[in-house]
Design a protein around this motif. Structure first.
Motif, mmCIF file in Angstrom:
data_model
loop_
_atom_site.group_PDB
_atom_site.id
_atom_site.type_symbol
_atom_site.label_atom_id
_atom_site.label_comp_id
_atom_site.label_asym_id
_atom_site.label_seq_id
_atom_site.Cartn_x
_atom_site.Cartn_y
_atom_site.Cartn_z
ATOM 1 N N GLN A 1 8.072 6.336 -8.909
ATOM 2 C CA GLN A 1 6.974 6.389 -7.937
ATOM 3 C C GLN A 1 7.178 5.290 -6.900
ATOM 4 O OE1 GLN A 1 3.105 6.172 -9.661
ATOM 5 N NE2 GLN A 1 2.045 6.333 -7.703
ATOM 6 N N VAL A 2 6.999 5.664 -5.628
ATOM 7 C CA VAL A 2 7.169 4.694 -4.551
ATOM 8 C C VAL A 2 6.065 3.655 -4.603
ATOM 9 C CG1 VAL A 2 7.168 4.388 -2.066
ATOM 10 C CG2 VAL A 2 8.331 6.358 -3.084
ATOM 11 N N GLN A 3 6.440 2.407 -4.448
ATOM 12 C CA GLN A 3 5.457 1.326 -4.409
ATOM 13 C C GLN A 3 5.689 0.440 -3.201
ATOM 14 O OE1 GLN A 3 5.825 -0.640 -8.240
ATOM 15 N NE2 GLN A 3 4.016 0.428 -8.978
ATOM 16 N N ALA A 33 10.465 4.647 8.875
ATOM 17 C CA ALA A 33 9.823 3.500 9.499
ATOM 18 C C ALA A 33 8.742 2.941 8.583
ATOM 19 C CB ALA A 33 9.203 3.888 10.845
ATOM 20 N N MET A 34 8.330 1.731 8.905
ATOM 21 C CA MET A 34 7.243 1.086 8.176
ATOM 22 C C MET A 34 6.240 0.536 9.174
ATOM 23 S SD MET A 34 7.982 1.277 4.921
ATOM 24 C CE MET A 34 7.041 -0.019 4.142
ATOM 25 N N GLY A 35 4.991 0.533 8.756
ATOM 26 C CA GLY A 35 3.956 0.029 9.652
ATOM 27 C C GLY A 35 2.982 -0.888 8.936
ATOM 28 N N TRP A 36 2.294 -1.650 9.750
ATOM 29 C CA TRP A 36 1.184 -2.484 9.251
ATOM 30 C C TRP A 36 -0.116 -1.994 9.897
ATOM 31 C CZ3 TRP A 36 1.374 -6.031 5.449
ATOM 32 C CH2 TRP A 36 2.614 -6.558 5.102
ATOM 33 N N PHE A 37 -1.137 -1.895 9.082
ATOM 34 C CA PHE A 37 -2.481 -1.560 9.524
ATOM 35 C C PHE A 37 -3.420 -2.661 9.038
ATOM 36 C CE2 PHE A 37 -2.314 2.938 10.962
ATOM 37 C CZ PHE A 37 -0.982 3.188 10.678
ATOM 38 N N ARG A 38 -4.620 -2.686 9.591
ATOM 39 C CA ARG A 38 -5.620 -3.629 9.105
ATOM 40 C C ARG A 38 -6.995 -2.987 9.157
ATOM 41 N NH1 ARG A 38 -5.423 -8.099 14.052
ATOM 42 N NH2 ARG A 38 -6.467 -6.810 15.650
ATOM 43 N N GLN A 39 -7.870 -3.485 8.291
ATOM 44 C CA GLN A 39 -9.237 -2.985 8.245
ATOM 45 C C GLN A 39 -10.188 -4.149 8.054
ATOM 46 O OE1 GLN A 39 -9.955 0.121 5.347
ATOM 47 N NE2 GLN A 39 -11.739 0.828 6.484
ATOM 48 N N ALA A 40 -11.025 -4.343 9.060
ATOM 49 C CA ALA A 40 -12.050 -5.380 8.996
ATOM 50 C C ALA A 40 -13.318 -4.779 8.388
ATOM 51 C CB ALA A 40 -12.329 -5.917 10.394
ATOM 52 N N THR A 104 4.821 7.689 18.943
ATOM 53 C CA THR A 104 3.803 6.899 18.252
ATOM 54 C C THR A 104 4.173 6.823 16.779
ATOM 55 O OG1 THR A 104 2.412 8.820 17.829
ATOM 56 C CG2 THR A 104 1.972 7.575 19.851
ATOM 57 N N TYR A 105 3.439 5.991 16.067
ATOM 58 C CA TYR A 105 3.699 5.851 14.632
ATOM 59 C C TYR A 105 2.829 6.830 13.873
ATOM 60 C CZ TYR A 105 4.167 3.837 9.992
ATOM 61 O OH TYR A 105 4.417 3.658 8.657
ATOM 62 N N TYR A 106 3.457 7.596 12.963
ATOM 63 C CA TYR A 106 2.727 8.527 12.117
ATOM 64 C C TYR A 106 2.808 8.044 10.682
ATOM 65 C CZ TYR A 106 1.234 12.729 9.735
ATOM 66 O OH TYR A 106 0.564 13.618 8.942
ATOM 67 N N PRO A 107 1.664 7.678 10.069
ATOM 68 C CA PRO A 107 1.685 7.161 8.701
ATOM 69 C C PRO A 107 1.768 8.268 7.648
ATOM 70 C CG PRO A 107 -0.556 7.149 9.527
ATOM 71 C CD PRO A 107 0.304 7.626 10.660
ATOM 72 N N TYR A 108 2.650 8.097 6.679
ATOM 73 C CA TYR A 108 2.633 8.939 5.494
ATOM 74 C C TYR A 108 1.584 8.377 4.539
ATOM 75 C CZ TYR A 108 7.210 10.620 7.110
ATOM 76 O OH TYR A 108 8.254 11.140 7.833
#
Length: 121
Positions: A1-3, A33-40, A104-108
């Motif tokens: 499993q991907v972690q 690709a890899m991305g960073w997201f954030r949630q306040a 644009t970046y598309y998140p899996y």
């Protein structure tokens, strides 16, 4: 499993710096690709930055351009987010994501557990 495992969050004063890391267990099988997201608190999760594994192409949200730098260590399947000149409004839980980057970046649907970044004024 991907972690995806993030680390490096913490408490910092405004104007300070932090470096986040995200280690992927199976780089070659999950994404280009890899991305960073954030949630306040009370807000929706938002895109921060992304990078391609192969060429290191990058894209940033306007709110972090010139302050944050995304990079990757291909051999170690690890992505970094260097955050400088931090502001209180950067306070959020930061999430690592696997996806693809075109115009644009598309998140899996692969996400890390998140790491808290708190910037005090």
């Amino acid at each position: 499993q991907v972690q995806l495992v993030e680390s490096g969050g913490g408490l910092v004063q405004a104007g300070g710096s932090l470096r986040l890391s995200c280690a992927a267990s199976e780089r070659t099988f999950i994404s280009a690709a890899m991305g960073w997201f954030r949630q306040a608190p009370g807000k929706e999760r938002e895109f921060v930055a992304a990078i391609t594994w192969s060429r290191g192409n990058t894209v940033y949200a306007d709110s972090v351009k010139g302050r944050f730098t995304i990079s990757r260590d291909y051999a170690k399947s690890t992505v970094f987010l260097q955050m400088n000149s931090l502001k209180p409004e950067d306070t959020a839980v930061y999430y690592c994501n696997a996806g693809t980057l075109g115009d644009t970046y598309y998140p899996y649907d692969y996400w890390g557990q998140g790491t808290q970044v708190t910037v005090s004024s």
